[in-house]
Design an enzyme around this catalytic site. Structure first.
Site, PDB file in Angstrom:
ATOM      1  N   LYS A  34      -1.949  -5.707   2.444  1.00 56.61           N
ATOM      2  CA  LYS A  34      -0.868  -5.912   1.463  1.00 56.61           C
ATOM      3  C   LYS A  34       0.072  -7.016   1.955  1.00 56.61           C
ATOM      4  O   LYS A  34      -0.027  -7.457   3.101  1.00 56.61           O
ATOM      5  CB  LYS A  34      -0.108  -4.607   1.251  1.00 56.61           C
ATOM      6  N   ARG A 130       8.935   9.497   0.379  1.00 57.74           N
ATOM      7  CA  ARG A 130       8.869   8.412  -0.611  1.00 57.74           C
ATOM      8  C   ARG A 130       7.892   8.816  -1.713  1.00 57.74           C
ATOM      9  O   ARG A 130       8.240   9.594  -2.587  1.00 57.74           O
ATOM     10  CB  ARG A 130       8.431   7.090   0.060  1.00 57.74           C
ATOM     11  N   TYR A 258      25.391 -26.933  11.865  1.00 60.24           N
ATOM     12  CA  TYR A 258      26.486 -26.346  11.084  1.00 60.24           C
ATOM     13  C   TYR A 258      27.367 -25.464  11.964  1.00 60.24           C
ATOM     14  O   TYR A 258      26.866 -24.701  12.800  1.00 60.24           O
ATOM     15  CB  TYR A 258      25.922 -25.461   9.968  1.00 60.24           C
TER      16      TYR A 258
HETATM   17  C1  LIG Z   1       0.574   4.226   2.947  1.00 64.53           C
HETATM   18  C2  LIG Z   1       0.380   3.271   4.075  1.00 64.53           C
HETATM   19  N1  LIG Z   1      -0.645   3.449   4.915  1.00 64.53           N
HETATM   20  C3  LIG Z   1      -0.867   2.622   5.959  1.00 64.53           C
HETATM   21  C4  LIG Z   1      -0.034   1.541   6.194  1.00 64.53           C
HETATM   22  C5  LIG Z   1      -0.300   0.638   7.364  1.00 64.53           C
HETATM   23  O1  LIG Z   1       0.706   0.777   8.336  1.00 64.53           O
HETATM   24  P1  LIG Z   1       0.695  -0.055   9.688  1.00 64.53           P
HETATM   25  O2  LIG Z   1       0.895  -1.473   9.299  1.00 64.53           O
HETATM   26  O3  LIG Z   1       1.832   0.484  10.463  1.00 64.53           O
HETATM   27  O4  LIG Z   1      -0.635   0.173  10.331  1.00 64.53           O
HETATM   28  C6  LIG Z   1       1.061   1.327   5.352  1.00 64.53           C
HETATM   29  C7  LIG Z   1       1.974   0.206   5.613  1.00 64.53           C
HETATM   30  O5  LIG Z   1       3.153   0.280   5.618  1.00 64.53           O
HETATM   31  C8  LIG Z   1       1.266   2.212   4.258  1.00 64.53           C
HETATM   32  O6  LIG Z   1       2.287   2.020   3.421  1.00 64.53           O
END
Ligand SMILES: Cc1ncc(COP(=O)(O)O)c(C=O)c1O
Length: 385
Positions: A34, A130, A258
């Site tokens: 993501k 959440r 600055y």
């Molecule tokens: C639901 C869920 N699973 C897994 C992950 C992966 O987490 P990490 O990057 O700490 O491995 C995330 C990332 O925030 C997440 O939101």
């Protein structure tokens, strides 16, 4: 030479995934790509992760899933985030699995014209507070509704840890809440995969690995505990590179930038590197960061501005055009995203996600360029009238 460049070693992502897959086995590895692969480029990260042994991918949004499919990425894909009615079609057309915890959502999904053997993972909120439901009964009813819908497939039972990086005891409490519910569900739906662990849990809480681990930060070679990634055999994949565009002498009492946030106490040479907070070099690094110039660690001095930072080169004159590494290593010197995070009071995730779209990404494997947004950008510029 480009003003700024994020160079991403897909070989490092591949090797990090192979390492995580080996650590987690027999649990499977889901690679979390993501937020444009935590700033590394989602499609290239996804390909490298698959080559390294990840057998599924996860993103947060429907658009991210659609983007991966448009880039030709195949294989199991999970959208982990909440989805509105407007976003659902994009996720379904991307043939992504989705996450559910309410029966109304399952009803909408089951009736959707774009659904078809859509995988659904039911989420129990065991302490993150959440997404997901805290009500195990509601979660079980949601799962039953999925199992009963002809065009849906119950594909997983999941939860997410709030503190696997800094309070494993609470993560274990979450696991203890999750397992009785998940195991009962599995008993009713034979073979249902259970998953809970993110990177920190996959590395630090072996019993949380279950059937699959969802690793993000670690696949990019960053340490989920904010320490040295090498402790877990991980290697950072991203380098942020620029160059010294201008060099000038500064007399004692003269200032740079600055607000005159740096005033020389004695004569020195100042180098100007044309990256700034517009690129993701956060302004709070003002007078509080080091840059590798010609392999030498020199202090960033003065205010970080939108398009430039300045470094104190000391008595040693540096040629204009010298390489400047903001994140990365040269010889024995290295500046990790973890170092920026420590200085900024944040986490490494925010550092690489914060490298802005203005910085072209160049993907390479062991130095051989595999996909080159940087050169495409330069070529577009050259072709412009
Ligand atoms: C639901 C869920 N699973 C897994 C992950 C992966 O987490 P990490 O990057 O700490 O491995 C995330 C990332 O925030 C997440 O939101």
């Amino acid at each position: 030479m480009l003003r700024a460049l994020a160079r991403i070693d897909v070989g490092a992502i591949e090797r990090n995934c192979a390492r995580l897959a080996a650590v987690a086995a027999p649990a499977r590895l889901c690679a979390v790509v993501k937020a444009d692969g935590y700033g590394h480029g989602a499609a290239q990260a996804a390909r490298a992760a698959q080559a390294g042994g990840a057998d599924s991918l996860a993103v947060a949004t429907a658009d991210e899933a659609a983007g991966l499919r448009a880039a030709g990425i195949e294989g199991p894909l999970l959208v982990m985030g909440a989805l509105t009615a407007e976003e659902l079609p994009a996720a379904l057309r991307a043939r992504a699995d989705v996450v559910a915890w309410r029966e109304e959502f399952v009803a909408a999904l089951a009736a959707h014209p774009d659904a078809g053997a859509t995988g659904v993972h039911v989420k129990l909120d065991t302490g993150m507070g959440r997404l997901g439901t805290r009500d195990a009964g509601e979660a079980a009813r949601t799962a039953a509704a999925v199992a009963a819908a002809p065009r849906l497939r119950l594909a997983g039972a999941m939860t997410h840890f709030a503190t696997s990086d800094d309070d494993p005891a609470f993560a274990r409490e979450q696991l203890a809440r999750f397992l009785p519910w998940a195991r009962e569900l599995r008993a009713a739906h034979g073979g249902l995969p259970l998953h809970a662990a993110n990177s920190a849990a996959a590395l630090g809480i072996p019993e949380s690995r279950l059937d699959m681990v969802r690793c993000g930060i670690a696949i990019y070679g960053m340490d989920p505990f904010g320490r040295d990634p090498a402790e877990h055999g991980l290697a950072p994949a991203l380098e942020l590179r620029s160059y010294v565009a201008e060099v000038k002498p500064l007399a004692a009492g003269e200032s740079v930038g600055y607000g005159r946030r740096f005033v020389a106490e004695s004569p020195t040479w100042i180098g100007t590197i044309p990256v700034g907070y517009g690129d993701g070099v956060r302004r709070a690094l003002t007078n509080d960061c080091d840059v590798l110039v010609g392999g030498r660690r020199v202090p960033l001095v003065g205010a970080v501005s939108m398009d430039n930072v300045t470094v104190d080169l000391g008595a040693e004159l540096v040629e204009r055009g010298a390489e400047a590494i903001l994140i990365g290593s040269r010889g024995d010197e290295r500046v990790l995203a973890e170092e920026w995070a420590r200085r900024l009071g944040t986490i490494n995730y925010e550092i690489t996600c914060g490298i802005s779209a203005r910085v072209p990404r160049e993907h390479h494997r062991d130095g051989v360029v595999v996909a080159d947004q940087a050169r495409a950008v330069a070529a577009r510029g050259a072709a412009a009238p």
